[in-house]
Design a protein around this motif. Structure first.
Motif, mmCIF file in Angstrom:
data_model
loop_
_atom_site.group_PDB
_atom_site.id
_atom_site.type_symbol
_atom_site.label_atom_id
_atom_site.label_comp_id
_atom_site.label_asym_id
_atom_site.label_seq_id
_atom_site.Cartn_x
_atom_site.Cartn_y
_atom_site.Cartn_z
ATOM 1 N N LYS A 142 0.632 -1.158 0.226
ATOM 2 C CA LYS A 142 -0.125 -0.036 -0.253
ATOM 3 C C LYS A 142 0.312 1.224 0.193
ATOM 4 N N ASP A 143 1.914 1.334 0.868
ATOM 5 C CA ASP A 143 2.821 2.649 0.849
ATOM 6 C C ASP A 143 3.742 2.667 -0.151
ATOM 7 N N ALA A 144 3.906 1.122 -0.973
ATOM 8 C CA ALA A 144 4.723 1.914 -1.729
ATOM 9 C C ALA A 144 4.498 1.796 -3.537
ATOM 10 N N ALA A 145 2.327 1.852 -3.509
ATOM 11 C CA ALA A 145 1.544 2.713 -4.221
ATOM 12 C C ALA A 145 1.563 3.878 -4.100
ATOM 13 N N PHE A 146 1.074 3.997 -2.855
ATOM 14 C CA PHE A 146 1.226 5.249 -2.907
ATOM 15 C C PHE A 146 2.187 6.655 -2.759
ATOM 16 N N ALA A 147 3.593 6.080 -2.302
ATOM 17 C CA ALA A 147 4.686 7.005 -2.937
ATOM 18 C C ALA A 147 4.533 7.056 -4.324
ATOM 19 N N ALA A 148 4.160 5.953 -5.404
ATOM 20 C CA ALA A 148 4.695 6.233 -6.882
ATOM 21 C C ALA A 148 2.948 6.585 -7.118
ATOM 22 N N ILE A 149 2.691 7.106 -6.482
ATOM 23 C CA ILE A 149 1.437 8.027 -6.569
ATOM 24 C C ILE A 149 1.372 9.703 -6.606
ATOM 25 N N ASP A 150 2.239 9.463 -5.153
ATOM 26 C CA ASP A 150 2.586 10.782 -5.032
ATOM 27 C C ASP A 150 3.555 11.148 -6.347
ATOM 28 N N ARG A 151 4.253 10.479 -6.888
ATOM 29 C CA ARG A 151 5.273 11.236 -8.017
ATOM 30 C C ARG A 151 4.517 11.774 -9.241
ATOM 31 N N LEU A 152 3.261 11.126 -9.627
ATOM 32 C CA LEU A 152 2.460 10.697 -10.579
ATOM 33 C C LEU A 152 1.676 12.893 -10.388
ATOM 34 N N ARG A 153 2.770 13.315 -11.833
ATOM 35 C CA ARG A 153 1.807 14.521 -12.649
ATOM 36 C C ARG A 153 0.864 13.676 -14.067
ATOM 37 N N GLY A 154 -0.814 14.496 -13.847
ATOM 38 C CA GLY A 154 -1.272 13.841 -15.252
ATOM 39 C C GLY A 154 -2.762 13.663 -14.399
ATOM 40 N N ALA A 155 -3.147 12.737 -15.637
ATOM 41 C CA ALA A 155 -4.320 12.380 -14.862
ATOM 42 C C ALA A 155 -4.722 10.321 -14.343
ATOM 43 N N PHE A 156 -5.145 10.417 -13.680
ATOM 44 C CA PHE A 156 -5.153 8.530 -13.694
ATOM 45 C C PHE A 156 -5.777 7.664 -13.409
ATOM 46 N N ALA A 157 -6.817 6.534 -13.149
ATOM 47 C CA ALA A 157 -7.596 6.251 -12.355
ATOM 48 C C ALA A 157 -6.688 4.818 -12.666
ATOM 49 N N LEU A 158 -6.259 4.134 -11.611
ATOM 50 C CA LEU A 158 -5.415 3.116 -11.312
ATOM 51 C C LEU A 158 -5.767 2.351 -10.939
ATOM 52 N N CYS A 159 -5.684 0.549 -10.603
ATOM 53 C CA CYS A 159 -6.129 -0.165 -9.724
ATOM 54 C C CYS A 159 -4.705 -1.205 -9.977
ATOM 55 N N PHE A 160 -4.117 -1.637 -8.647
ATOM 56 C CA PHE A 160 -3.255 -2.557 -8.630
ATOM 57 C C PHE A 160 -2.870 -3.763 -8.028
ATOM 58 N N LEU A 161 -2.319 -4.163 -8.664
ATOM 59 C CA LEU A 161 -2.981 -6.151 -7.565
ATOM 60 C C LEU A 161 -1.514 -5.429 -7.279
ATOM 61 N N PHE A 162 -0.929 -7.194 -5.916
ATOM 62 C CA PHE A 162 0.382 -7.251 -6.081
ATOM 63 C C PHE A 162 0.917 -8.745 -5.518
ATOM 64 N N ASP A 163 1.808 -9.446 -6.813
ATOM 65 C CA ASP A 163 2.421 -10.465 -5.874
ATOM 66 C C ASP A 163 2.264 -11.166 -4.134
ATOM 67 N N GLY A 164 1.655 -11.760 -4.200
ATOM 68 C CA GLY A 164 1.522 -12.537 -2.623
ATOM 69 C C GLY A 164 0.680 -11.788 -2.036
ATOM 70 N N GLU A 165 -0.282 -11.155 -2.756
ATOM 71 C CA GLU A 165 -1.197 -10.300 -2.154
ATOM 72 C C GLU A 165 -2.818 -10.773 -2.530
ATOM 73 N N PRO A 166 -3.405 -11.946 -2.392
ATOM 74 C CA PRO A 166 -4.567 -12.111 -3.126
ATOM 75 C C PRO A 166 -6.022 -11.206 -2.191
ATOM 76 N N ASP A 167 -5.464 -10.782 -1.150
ATOM 77 C CA ASP A 167 -6.480 -9.766 -0.629
ATOM 78 C C ASP A 167 -6.309 -8.466 -0.500
ATOM 79 N N LEU A 168 -5.698 -7.513 -1.475
ATOM 80 C CA LEU A 168 -5.526 -6.641 -1.334
ATOM 81 C C LEU A 168 -5.253 -6.027 -2.897
ATOM 82 N N MET A 169 -6.272 -4.847 -3.039
ATOM 83 C CA MET A 169 -5.606 -3.901 -4.091
ATOM 84 C C MET A 169 -5.932 -2.934 -3.938
#
Ligand code: F6R
Length: 607
Positions: A142-169
């Motif tokens: 979650k923190d890695a995704a949020f940290a990445a989002i912090d660096r983005l400029r522009g427009a987005f709708a995003l959905c992330f899925l993580f290896d080893g995390e079948p109960d997290l999006m």
């Protein structure tokens, strides 16, 4: 543009993802892909072209897993290849994205200098490498995704899925819409309520800047300031049936034939129960405090504004300026608090129209949104929202939304006229009476389908086609030409009939059909003169007119198509129908992909 879907479910995700992507395919169809987590590991399948190609890939090489993300793409950065298809993945993360990352070049250079190897030309791949970089530094997903989002400029709708995390999006929205769906022990993310329709009717919409973390138990949402936010869960009854073709071969045909019904819904909303006056959300606007209306939109919605200009100037005597949103937003025109700004959009998500709205909102007294999608960004950011109630429009070429936009704008013009004292109650009742004829007149116009089909066989053979009209029929000529070119790929132009002799008449020869839209109104004789000038130069005319018009103007024309007689007020709504049918049958005759024409997408969320 681009549709995204995410599922944390209890059933195999891949078939559900593909099914949802079919409902999102109107947003883009250059490629499609899914990723799931199976036995804790990310796996993905992608294919170039329509969903059927992905379905074939999945048939040949299925993937398991109850957690997954999916994407249907309208290419922005990078050609429509399999490598550029979403989901994009790096070591431990997969991402689907709708929008544009403006600073992707600098981020990519930075990541490459740190050893990341890129496999695509897309802006989206930057997001997965950025996230992987933060995962490598030891951040939780979650923190890695949020940290990445912090660096983005522009427009987005995003959905992330993580290896080893079948109960997290992880999901995030900035500039592109995203909805969260609530099931029983299942959670969903989708670009719109249609995508989620058969999965759940309980939906909340992320606001600008929101980030969400989902598990099967539920969702936590943070607003753009990082504060936990409560987004109301609504019941959204988008029947999945509304997004089926029914008895029709194409969505476009279904939507053309729905117009008698949906125009009735539009009128039902905007008119009083006794059908004597306009009664809608605009009642709160004091049109006497307004010196000007500025109308802004794109494409077909812009042509609806061009027709409405006539109505507002005639019935409310109020000056109207119209502009396409992509020009308006950068022109930054002078606006004042005695202006009202009106934005017309089927999707309510068109990036240029939304940006124009945000600019205007800082200056004008009223921001009015005329939208089809009630929970869209334009609806949510408008002070006064006028719904058009056309129902889901799936065919990329706008048809029923256009006629419902026209009826909504005509209603507003009448209301403004009454409030400004230009028309009295009797005149309002008379005009409303004409609006109420729309369902019947549209049905009558649909009866011309065989004649339009015949005319379309000729049109389909042409390389260039001209459309002519005067008055409110001029924007209809522009709309007719747009419809034809976008689905049949035949070059077509609309002109004000009186402009022909100032240049375009040089194009006329027997190989260039000229479609003339001319109800027997005050301008009819002028239009007929222009038509004669075309025929004198060998031009083959298809005349669309009422019985009187066909009788008077019909000599020497190649084909005529008869429309029902109607008041000039309602004529643009009626004449939209033959223009739609002509384009539809020409494209069908040529075997083109009517619902999903090349290079286009339904919801233009990039500028
Ligand atoms: C043409 C067509 C487009 C849209 C335009 C605006 O048939 O559909 O020209 O009208 O892209 O889209 P909305 O109305 O969603 O803002």
């Amino acid at each position: 543009m681009c549709g995204i879907i995410g599922i944390l479910g209890t059933r195999p995700a891949a078939p559900l993802l593909v099914d949802a992507l079919r409902r999102l395919e109107y947003r883009g169809y250059d490629s499609a892909g899914v990723a799931t987590i199976h036995d804790g590991r990310l796996d993905r399948r992608r294919a170039v072209g329509k969903l059927d190609a992905l379905a074939a890939v999945l048939d040949a090489n299925p993937i398991d897993g109850a957690s997954g993300i999916g994407h249907t793409r309208w290419a922005t950065h990078g050609a429509p290849t399999e490598a550029n298809a979403h989901p994009h993945a790096a070591a431990r993360v997969a991402v689907v994205h709708n929008g544009i990352i403006e600073n992707f070049r600098e981020l990519r250079a930075e990541l490459e200098s740190r050893g990341h190897r890129f496999a695509t030309q897309t802006d989206t791949e930057t997001i997965v490498h950025l996230t992987a970089d933060f995962l490598d530094k030891g951040l939780a997903p979650k923190d890695a995704a949020f940290a990445a989002i912090d660096r983005l400029r522009g427009a987005f709708a995003l959905c992330f899925l993580f290896d080893g995390e079948p109960d997290l999006m992880v999901a995030a929205r900035r500039g592109s819409p995203l909805a969260i769906g609530y099931g029983e022990g299942e959670m969903f993310v989708g670009s719109d309520a249609l995508a989620l329709a058969p999965l759940t009717a309980r939906i909340s919409y992320l606001e600008e800047g929101d980030r969400a973390v989902l598990t099967r138990e539920g969702v936590t949402i943070w607003n753009e300031d990082g504060v936990i936010a409560n987004r109301p869960v609504k019941r959204v009854d988008v029947s999945a049936a509304l997004v089926e073709k029914g008895e029709h071969k194409h969505f476009m045909a279904k939507e053309i034939y729905e117009q008698p019904t949906v125009s009735g819904y539009t009128l039902g909303h905007h008119l009083s129960a006794d059908r004597q006056r306009v009664e809608n959300e605009a009642e709160e606007i004091d049109f006497n405090e307004i010196d000007r209306i500025v109308m802004v939109a794109c494409g077909t919605a812009y042509y609806a504004c061009a027709v409405a200009k006539w109505w507002f100037e005639k019935f409310a005597r109020i000056p109207v300026e119209i502009d396409v949103a992509s020009e308006f937003r950068y022109r930054e025109p002078p606006l004042s608090d005695r202006d009202a700004a009106l934005f017309v959009s089927q999707s309510g998500e068109t990036a240029d129209t939304l940006a124009a709205l945000r600019f205007a909102a800082q200056h004008v007294r009223h921001v009015i949104g005329v939208v089809n999608v009630p929970e869209s960004s334009i609806a949510r950011e408008s002070g006064v929202v006028l719904p058009i109630l056309a129902g889901p429009e799936i065919g990329v070429a706008s048809t029923k939304a256009f006629t419902c936009q026209l009826l909504t704008l005509a209603s507003l013009a009448i209301l403004a006229g009454r409030k400004r004292g230009v028309i009295d109650a009797a005149e309002e009742a008379r005009l409303v009476g004409h609006l109420c004829e729309a369902p019947r007149l549209i049905s009558a116009a649909l009866a011309a389908a065989p004649a339009m089909e015949k005319a379309a066989r000729e049109i389909a053979r042409a390389r260039d086609v001209l459309y002519l009209g005067r008055g409110a029929m001029f924007p209809m000529a522009l709309e007719g030409a747009l419809k034809l070119k976008e689905i049949s790929y035949i070059h077509a132009e609309g002109y004000a009939a009186g402009e022909m002799k100032h240049g375009p008449i040089a194009l006329v020869d027997p190989a260039v059909p000229v479609v003339v839209m001319a109800p027997r109104d005050a301008l009819f004789e002028k239009t007929v003169s222009n038509m004669q000038e075309v025929m004198a130069r060998g031009g083959k005319v298809v005349l669309i007119a009422d019985a009187a018009g066909v009788a008077e103007g019909g000599d020497g024309i190649a084909a005529s198509v008869e429309m029902p007689e109607c008041d000039p007020l309602i004529a643009p709504v009626v004449y939209a129908v033959p223009a739609q049918l002509l384009a539809y049958y020409a494209a069908a005759e040529l075997g083109k992909d009517v619902d999903q024409p090349r290079n286009l997408a339904k919801s233009v969320t990039v500028e």
